[in-house]
Design an enzyme around this catalytic site. Structure first.
Site, PDB file in Angstrom:
ATOM      1  CG  ASP A   1      -1.702 -11.410  24.657  1.00  0.00           C
ATOM      2  OD1 ASP A   1      -0.847 -12.129  24.078  1.00  0.00           O
ATOM      3  OD2 ASP A   1      -2.229 -11.505  25.593  1.00  0.00           O
TER       4      ASP A   1
ATOM      5  CG  HIS B   1       1.320 -16.800  18.701  1.00  0.00           C
ATOM      6  ND1 HIS B   1       1.118 -18.167  18.966  1.00  0.00           N
ATOM      7  CD2 HIS B   1       1.722 -16.311  19.985  1.00  0.00           C
ATOM      8  CE1 HIS B   1       1.442 -18.393  20.305  1.00  0.00           C
ATOM      9  NE2 HIS B   1       1.754 -17.379  20.923  1.00  0.00           N
TER      10      HIS B   1
HETATM   11  P1  AMP Z   1       2.333 -17.958  23.921  1.00  0.00           P
HETATM   12  O1  AMP Z   1       2.437 -18.552  25.479  1.00  0.00           O
HETATM   13  O2  AMP Z   1       3.530 -17.542  23.409  1.00  0.00           O
HETATM   14  O3  AMP Z   1       1.765 -19.392  22.995  1.00  0.00           O
HETATM   15  O4  AMP Z   1       1.346 -16.933  24.087  1.00  0.00           O
HETATM   16  C1  AMP Z   1      -0.027 -17.058  23.966  1.00  0.00           C
HETATM   17  C2  AMP Z   1      -0.623 -15.627  24.233  1.00  0.00           C
HETATM   18  O5  AMP Z   1      -1.894 -15.683  23.841  1.00  0.00           O
HETATM   19  C3  AMP Z   1      -0.675 -15.208  25.680  1.00  0.00           C
HETATM   20  O6  AMP Z   1       0.067 -13.873  25.822  1.00  0.00           O
HETATM   21  C4  AMP Z   1      -2.061 -14.819  25.896  1.00  0.00           C
HETATM   22  O7  AMP Z   1      -2.327 -13.731  26.863  1.00  0.00           O
HETATM   23  C5  AMP Z   1      -2.775 -15.028  24.471  1.00  0.00           C
HETATM   24  N1  AMP Z   1      -4.096 -15.269  24.532  1.00  0.00           N
HETATM   25  C6  AMP Z   1      -4.649 -16.469  24.873  1.00  0.00           C
HETATM   26  N2  AMP Z   1      -6.011 -16.454  24.746  1.00  0.00           N
HETATM   27  C7  AMP Z   1      -6.228 -15.342  23.855  1.00  0.00           C
HETATM   28  C8  AMP Z   1      -7.546 -14.784  23.349  1.00  0.00           C
HETATM   29  N3  AMP Z   1      -8.704 -15.357  23.236  1.00  0.00           N
HETATM   30  N4  AMP Z   1      -7.353 -13.616  22.484  1.00  0.00           N
HETATM   31  C9  AMP Z   1      -6.091 -13.040  22.622  1.00  0.00           C
HETATM   32  N5  AMP Z   1      -4.943 -13.457  23.359  1.00  0.00           N
HETATM   33  C10 AMP Z   1      -5.027 -14.667  23.761  1.00  0.00           C
END
Ligand code: AMP
Length: 111
Positions: free
Chosen positions: A29, A98
């Site tokens: 993440d 995810h």
């Molecule tokens: P959610 O809020 O459950 O949809 O989780 C989305 C997650 O994706 C969050 O914890 C973000 O920090 C993470 N995130 C967003 N963009 C990226 C990225 N480019 N690479 C890795 N993690 C990401």
């Protein structure tokens, strides 16, 4: 595949990969909330757990298996959280299914 994770799966955006096979990708993440914070996702475009169908159960089982494997590799098998946000009201921000694998510190209650 129009989400950020779709682009990562297609190799069009970079990510720190932790695990990959033909069906599943796991990445670090970008904003970790714990020492271990990994996102495990199917490569198949599925919006959230509410949009799974019966044909996806084997894939979900494999995701759990991958989560166990990564937890072992990271040394957090004695305590971790595996969760998914389903829908905007639950805090989902990226609409490609995810699972957050979180651990490496005392996590406390969900409240
Ligand atoms: P959610 O809020 O459950 O949809 O989780 C989305 C997650 O994706 C969050 O914890 C973000 O920090 C993470 N995130 C967003 N963009 C990226 C990225 N480019 N690479 C890795 N993690 C990401």
């Amino acid at each position: 595949m129009s989400t950020i994770f779709g682009l990562i799966i297609q190799g069009k955006l970079p990510a720190k990969k932790v695990f990959e096979n033909e069906r599943i990708l796991a990445i670090e993440d970008i904003h970790p909330i714990a020492p271990v914070h990994i996102l495990i996702m199917p490569k198949k475009e599925i919006r959230d757990i509410h949009n799974l169908d019966v044909t996806d159960w084997p894939l979900m089982g494999e995701i759990l298996e991958v989560a166990q494997k990564i937890a072992e590799e990271k040394g957090i098998e004695n305590g971790y959280r595996l969760l998914t946000n389903c829908g905007k009201e639950a805090g989902q921000t990226i609409f490609h299914l995810h699972f957050h694998l979180i651990g490496g510190r005392v996590l406390g209650s969900m409240g």
